[in-house]
Design a protein around this motif. Structure first.
Motif, PDB file in Angstrom:
ATOM      1  N   ASN A   1       0.825  -1.210   0.000  1.00 22.49           N
ATOM      2  CA  ASN A   1       0.000   0.000   0.000  1.00 22.49           C
ATOM      3  C   ASN A   1       0.861   1.262   0.000  1.00 22.49           C
ATOM      4  N   ILE A   2       2.027   1.212   0.617  1.00 24.09           N
ATOM      5  CA  ILE A   2       2.939   2.369   0.615  1.00 24.09           C
ATOM      6  C   ILE A   2       3.539   2.551  -0.783  1.00 24.09           C
ATOM      7  N   VAL A   3       3.947   1.447  -1.409  1.00 26.22           N
ATOM      8  CA  VAL A   3       4.489   1.522  -2.772  1.00 26.22           C
ATOM      9  C   VAL A   3       3.432   2.080  -3.713  1.00 26.22           C
ATOM     10  N   TYR A   4       2.211   1.566  -3.605  1.00 31.18           N
ATOM     11  CA  TYR A   4       1.118   2.069  -4.457  1.00 31.18           C
ATOM     12  C   TYR A   4       0.949   3.571  -4.274  1.00 31.18           C
ATOM     13  N   ARG A   5       0.901   4.011  -3.034  1.00 30.40           N
ATOM     14  CA  ARG A   5       0.700   5.441  -2.761  1.00 30.40           C
ATOM     15  C   ARG A   5       1.833   6.288  -3.338  1.00 30.40           C
TER      16      ARG A   5
ATOM     17  N   ASP B   1       0.996   8.976  -6.085  1.00 32.97           N
ATOM     18  CA  ASP B   1       1.189  10.386  -5.731  1.00 32.97           C
ATOM     19  C   ASP B   1       2.272  11.065  -6.560  1.00 32.97           C
ATOM     20  N   SER B   2       3.267  10.305  -6.994  1.00 32.15           N
ATOM     21  CA  SER B   2       4.366  10.879  -7.783  1.00 32.15           C
ATOM     22  C   SER B   2       4.024  10.994  -9.272  1.00 32.15           C
ATOM     23  N   GLY B   3       2.918  10.364  -9.679  1.00 31.37           N
ATOM     24  CA  GLY B   3       2.545  10.377 -11.091  1.00 31.37           C
ATOM     25  C   GLY B   3       3.147   9.226 -11.872  1.00 31.37           C
TER      26      GLY B   3
ATOM     27  N   MET C   1      11.715   6.065  -9.583  1.00 23.23           N
ATOM     28  CA  MET C   1      11.284   6.592  -8.292  1.00 23.23           C
ATOM     29  C   MET C   1      12.380   7.452  -7.666  1.00 23.23           C
ATOM     30  N   LYS C   2      13.618   7.020  -7.792  1.00 22.90           N
ATOM     31  CA  LYS C   2      14.752   7.798  -7.275  1.00 22.90           C
ATOM     32  C   LYS C   2      14.896   9.107  -8.040  1.00 22.90           C
TER      33      LYS C   2
END
Length: 72
Positions: free
Chosen positions: A25-29, A33-35, A64-65
């Motif tokens: 759920n954190i990865v999904y968010r 959220d980052s697009g 992501m980085k």
């Protein structure tokens, strides 16, 4: 989003979650959220789904980085 794309997104989240040892759920968010989810993974499904799991996971984590979602 069709079923095939949804399954791919779920796969990507699971792979990144395992690699980062972070709850799904954190990865999904973070991806949402980052697009990255709606601006990269879903629109690029046709190309991304041809990658191997390891390469795909590396690609998403690297992005992501780059976007500042993960500390370098």
């Amino acid at each position: 989003m069709n079923k095939t794309t949804l399954e791919f997104v779920t796969f990507c989240i699971g792979q990144v979650s395992r690699r980062l040892q972070m709850p799904r759920n954190i990865v999904y968010r973070k991806l949402k959220d980052s697009g990255i989810l709606y601006d990269y993974i879903i629109p690029s499904y046709d190309v991304l789904h041809t990658f191997g799991a390891h390469y795909l996971t590396d690609d998403i984590i690297d992005y992501m980085k780059e976007k500042g979602v993960l500390a370098v």
